[in-house]
Design a protein around this motif. Structure first.
Motif, PDB file in Angstrom:
ATOM      1  N   THR A  21      50.651  29.153  10.455  1.00 50.69           N
ATOM      2  CA  THR A  21      51.306  30.460  10.270  1.00 50.69           C
ATOM      3  C   THR A  21      51.282  31.288  11.554  1.00 50.69           C
ATOM      4  OG1 THR A  21      50.401  30.375   8.041  1.00 50.69           O
ATOM      5  CG2 THR A  21      51.368  32.466   8.726  1.00 50.69           C
ATOM      6  N   GLN A  22      50.274  31.056  12.378  1.00 46.40           N
ATOM      7  CA  GLN A  22      50.138  31.875  13.574  1.00 46.40           C
ATOM      8  C   GLN A  22      51.037  31.429  14.722  1.00 46.40           C
ATOM      9  OE1 GLN A  22      45.555  31.837  13.096  1.00 46.40           O
ATOM     10  NE2 GLN A  22      45.972  33.672  14.262  1.00 46.40           N
ATOM     11  N   VAL A  23      51.502  30.174  14.660  1.00 50.91           N
ATOM     12  CA  VAL A  23      52.328  29.710  15.784  1.00 50.91           C
ATOM     13  C   VAL A  23      53.747  29.279  15.400  1.00 50.91           C
ATOM     14  CG1 VAL A  23      50.415  29.028  17.278  1.00 50.91           C
ATOM     15  CG2 VAL A  23      51.354  27.345  15.684  1.00 50.91           C
ATOM     16  N   PHE A 117      44.118  24.287   4.636  1.00 50.43           N
ATOM     17  CA  PHE A 117      44.299  25.692   4.220  1.00 50.43           C
ATOM     18  C   PHE A 117      43.763  26.618   5.309  1.00 50.43           C
ATOM     19  CE2 PHE A 117      42.657  29.635   2.356  1.00 50.43           C
ATOM     20  CZ  PHE A 117      43.868  30.175   1.962  1.00 50.43           C
ATOM     21  N   HIS A 118      44.673  27.359   5.916  1.00 53.69           N
ATOM     22  CA  HIS A 118      44.271  28.331   6.944  1.00 53.69           C
ATOM     23  C   HIS A 118      44.951  29.658   6.610  1.00 53.69           C
ATOM     24  CE1 HIS A 118      42.853  28.832  11.340  1.00 53.69           C
ATOM     25  NE2 HIS A 118      43.188  30.029  10.903  1.00 53.69           N
ATOM     26  N   PHE A 119      44.551  30.249   5.517  1.00 55.66           N
ATOM     27  CA  PHE A 119      44.889  31.619   5.101  1.00 55.66           C
ATOM     28  C   PHE A 119      46.252  31.831   4.434  1.00 55.66           C
ATOM     29  CE2 PHE A 119      42.097  33.271   8.877  1.00 55.66           C
ATOM     30  CZ  PHE A 119      40.945  32.939   8.186  1.00 55.66           C
ATOM     31  N   ASN A 162      39.716  26.742   6.078  1.00 53.82           N
ATOM     32  CA  ASN A 162      39.268  27.555   7.209  1.00 53.82           C
ATOM     33  C   ASN A 162      38.672  28.881   6.732  1.00 53.82           C
ATOM     34  OD1 ASN A 162      39.342  28.101  10.229  1.00 53.82           O
ATOM     35  ND2 ASN A 162      40.379  29.921   9.432  1.00 53.82           N
ATOM     36  N   GLU A 163      37.460  29.181   7.116  1.00 54.97           N
ATOM     37  CA  GLU A 163      36.824  30.498   6.952  1.00 54.97           C
ATOM     38  C   GLU A 163      37.040  31.131   5.582  1.00 54.97           C
ATOM     39  OE1 GLU A 163      38.310  32.925  10.173  1.00 54.97           O
ATOM     40  OE2 GLU A 163      37.232  31.789  11.693  1.00 54.97           O
ATOM     41  N   PRO A 164      36.493  30.538   4.519  1.00 55.42           N
ATOM     42  CA  PRO A 164      36.635  31.176   3.198  1.00 55.42           C
ATOM     43  C   PRO A 164      36.039  32.581   3.175  1.00 55.42           C
ATOM     44  CG  PRO A 164      34.985  29.411   3.142  1.00 55.42           C
ATOM     45  CD  PRO A 164      35.694  29.302   4.455  1.00 55.42           C
ATOM     46  N   THR A 335      34.727  24.515  16.041  1.00 53.85           N
ATOM     47  CA  THR A 335      36.124  24.386  15.618  1.00 53.85           C
ATOM     48  C   THR A 335      36.968  25.581  16.069  1.00 53.85           C
ATOM     49  OG1 THR A 335      35.161  24.943  13.475  1.00 53.85           O
ATOM     50  CG2 THR A 335      36.013  22.722  13.727  1.00 53.85           C
ATOM     51  N   GLU A 336      36.320  26.663  16.513  1.00 57.92           N
ATOM     52  CA  GLU A 336      37.013  27.784  17.161  1.00 57.92           C
ATOM     53  C   GLU A 336      36.011  28.549  18.011  1.00 57.92           C
ATOM     54  OE1 GLU A 336      39.084  30.612  14.641  1.00 57.92           O
ATOM     55  OE2 GLU A 336      39.970  29.007  13.449  1.00 57.92           O
ATOM     56  N   ASN A 337      36.466  28.959  19.179  1.00 55.23           N
ATOM     57  CA  ASN A 337      35.731  29.923  20.004  1.00 55.23           C
ATOM     58  C   ASN A 337      36.710  30.427  21.048  1.00 55.23           C
ATOM     59  OD1 ASN A 337      33.898  29.952  22.914  1.00 55.23           O
ATOM     60  ND2 ASN A 337      33.194  31.212  21.222  1.00 55.23           N
ATOM     61  N   HIS A 373      39.049  25.321  21.672  1.00 52.19           N
ATOM     62  CA  HIS A 373      39.206  26.709  22.101  1.00 52.19           C
ATOM     63  C   HIS A 373      40.256  27.425  21.248  1.00 52.19           C
ATOM     64  CE1 HIS A 373      38.697  30.036  24.880  1.00 52.19           C
ATOM     65  NE2 HIS A 373      39.986  30.256  24.723  1.00 52.19           N
ATOM     66  N   TRP A 374      39.909  28.614  20.761  1.00 50.85           N
ATOM     67  CA  TRP A 374      40.881  29.473  20.106  1.00 50.85           C
ATOM     68  C   TRP A 374      41.378  30.462  21.138  1.00 50.85           C
ATOM     69  CZ3 TRP A 374      43.173  28.972  15.498  1.00 50.85           C
ATOM     70  CH2 TRP A 374      44.095  29.988  15.175  1.00 50.85           C
ATOM     71  N   THR A 375      42.580  30.268  21.661  1.00 48.48           N
ATOM     72  CA  THR A 375      43.556  29.372  21.159  1.00 48.48           C
ATOM     73  C   THR A 375      44.461  28.918  22.291  1.00 48.48           C
ATOM     74  OG1 THR A 375      45.321  29.136  19.493  1.00 48.48           O
ATOM     75  CG2 THR A 375      45.075  31.302  20.483  1.00 48.48           C
ATOM     76  N   PHE A 380      50.509  34.963  16.532  1.00 47.96           N
ATOM     77  CA  PHE A 380      50.529  36.018  15.524  1.00 47.96           C
ATOM     78  C   PHE A 380      49.107  36.158  14.976  1.00 47.96           C
ATOM     79  CE2 PHE A 380      50.901  37.488  11.154  1.00 47.96           C
ATOM     80  CZ  PHE A 380      51.618  38.646  11.355  1.00 47.96           C
ATOM     81  N   GLU A 381      48.411  37.213  15.413  1.00 50.61           N
ATOM     82  CA  GLU A 381      46.996  37.376  15.061  1.00 50.61           C
ATOM     83  C   GLU A 381      46.883  38.211  13.779  1.00 50.61           C
ATOM     84  OE1 GLU A 381      44.108  36.059  15.914  1.00 50.61           O
ATOM     85  OE2 GLU A 381      42.859  37.542  14.920  1.00 50.61           O
ATOM     86  N   TRP A 382      47.424  37.693  12.690  1.00 48.03           N
ATOM     87  CA  TRP A 382      47.288  38.293  11.362  1.00 48.03           C
ATOM     88  C   TRP A 382      47.595  39.796  11.387  1.00 48.03           C
ATOM     89  CZ3 TRP A 382      47.846  34.070   8.921  1.00 48.03           C
ATOM     90  CH2 TRP A 382      47.190  32.905   9.303  1.00 48.03           C
ATOM     91  N   ALA A 383      46.702  40.646  10.880  1.00 45.65           N
ATOM     92  CA  ALA A 383      47.023  42.076  10.783  1.00 45.65           C
ATOM     93  C   ALA A 383      47.210  42.736  12.150  1.00 45.65           C
ATOM     94  CB  ALA A 383      45.940  42.809   9.992  1.00 45.65           C
TER      95      ALA A 383
END
Ligand code: IFM
Length: 426
Positions: A21-23, A117-119, A162-164, A335-337, A373-375, A380-383
């Motif tokens: 969704t972000q890319v 599932f990533h949000f 991802n990140e529940p 898995t992300e940093n 590496h994120w990212t 699109f960084e959500w909100a």
């Protein structure tokens, strides 16, 4: 921050992580697209995920960028609403598209991890209550089976959920993400519980299809919650937050066992449900409690922060990796940093500092094997919309022009040589 030279162990793998969704852009069949269309816009800069990085149409260019950055691994998302636009109907053309992307990665020598599932939820599932009900776990299990059957020969490793924890907090406590509910703690913990158990169901489905050699796990957002003072109420508040935010849901995903506040017992059975511990690590929180306001997190004077005010603390990664490895005895995959840094003023040092921690942990015997590496790209960084750049590569959203940042060039050097030679190369 000044980082001394270091060497990562042979075999250590570096790459990037993204979320569909972000890319990708261009997909309107999920709850995030509907959320972005609300008036007034709930997104800080009024942008929508329909644009993002147009990666759906630019995957060749983006895989070439990953190769240029020396990536050996890449974590990508599969957009659920594209794969299953109606309940139970899978879209073979969407699977074919992802097969092509996975092939491109393989051809470039990059091992792909796929996130299920990533949000973002397909609208049909959001209408059924998503993770607030048991419907999502069942549906995720079916999706996992479909993906394993069609993509299992190309995907190297799997991330179910991802990140529940962040998902539940943002959507049901802060109200900043779909479904936009504020202060609904009961629902938030139900969502965290159901999403954690959905991991167990999806893990089983993947394992059934792919057998014992498949590498399956989850990606959990982990933070250090440090008390602002030694006062017992601050210490207690920090411990409590740790349990509510991350300890209980990690335990549920890794072992199937529920504990307070998620519930009791093991509704899906107890077991060993991950082959690696996927840690998404960004920041540390200082926790202060007062009777008047309850707990709050604060930034000590002079503490280094990123553009979003998140405290930068590479040592926190060491503490969390040691702790979770000691508990679950699994290889640790970061898995992300990464960090939000529009000017690219400190991303290079941030990267070096966190990789130095990985090198040190490995030397201590904590098996940190991978770093995603994120990212890859500003996305699109959500909100926050398009206003929070985390990319090694800058995106001009209007033209979709990509430009590798100096931190991206540093990343490429480390990824290729597994060495960092000091700040002079920044
Ligand atoms: O962009 C997010 C990602 O989707 C999940 N983990 C944290 C990142 C930065 O906020």
């Amino acid at each position: 921050m000044s980082v001394s030279p270091f060497r990562l162990p042979d075999g250590f793998l570096l790459g990037t992580a993204t979320a569909a969704t972000q890319v990708e852009g261009g997909e309107s069949g999920h709850d995030w697209a509907a959320f972005c269309a609300l008036v007034p816009s709930p997104i800080r800069d009024g942008t929508t995920c329909l644009r993002a990085c147009d990666h759906w149409n630019r995957m060749e260019e983006d895989v070439a960028l990953q190769a240029e950055l020396g990536c050996r691994i890449h974590r990508m998302g599969l957009e659920w609403s594209r794969l299953e636009p109606e309940e139970g109907r899978f879209d073979e053309a969407a699977f074919a598209h992802y097969r092509r992307e996975l092939e491109l990665l393989r051809e470039a020598g990059i091992l792909p991890m796929a996130t299920l599932f990533h949000f973002s939820l397909p609208l049909w599932l959001a209408r059924k209550g998503g993770f607030e009900s048991g419907a999502a776990a069942e549906a995720l299990e079916r999706l996992a089976d479909a993906c394993a059957a069609r993509l299992g020969d190309l995907v190297e490793s799997w991330c179910t959920v991802n990140e529940p924890n962040v998902y539940a907090v943002k959507g049901w406590i802060e109200g900043a993400w779909p479904p936009g509910r504020k202060g609904d703690l009961r629902a938030a913990f139900r969502v965290m519980r159901n999403a954690s158990l959905a991991h167990v169901a999806a893990q089983r489905a993947l394992r059934r299809r792919l057998g014992p050699s498949a590498r399956i796990g989850f990606a959990q957002h982990v933070r250090c919650f440090d008390p602002a003072t030694r006062a017992p109420w601050d210490v207690l508040a920090a411990r409590l937050l740790d349990r509510l935010f991350q300890a209980a849901s990690t335990e549920a995903m890794a072992t199937g066992r529920l504990s307070w506040p998620l519930g009791r017992g093991a509704p899906q059975g107890r077991g060993d449900f991950c082959d690696f511990l996927g840690l998404n690590y960004y920041a540390t929180d200082r926790v202060r409690f007062s009777l008047r306001t309850g707990y709050r997190t604060e930034v000590p004077d002079g503490a280094p922060v990123n553009d979003l005010g998140w405290i930068i603390d590479a040592e926190g990664l060491a503490r969390l990796a040691r702790r979770f490895h000691a508990r679950y005895r699994k290889p640790v995959w970061i898995t992300e940093n990464g960090t939000c840094d529009a000017a690219d003023a400190f991303r290079g040092e941030y990267l070096a500092a966190h990789l130095a921690v990985c090198a040190r942990l490995a030397a201590e015997g904590v098996p940190v094997e991978r770093y995603y590496h994120w990212t890859l790209l500003d996305n699109f960084e959500w909100a926050e919309g398009e206003s929070a750049p985390f990319g090694l590569v800058a995106t001009d959203f209007a033209t979709q022009r990509r430009t590798v940042r100096p931190s991206g060039r540093l990343f490429a050097r480390i990824a290729r040589t597994l060495r960092y030679d000091g700040p002079s190369v920044l």
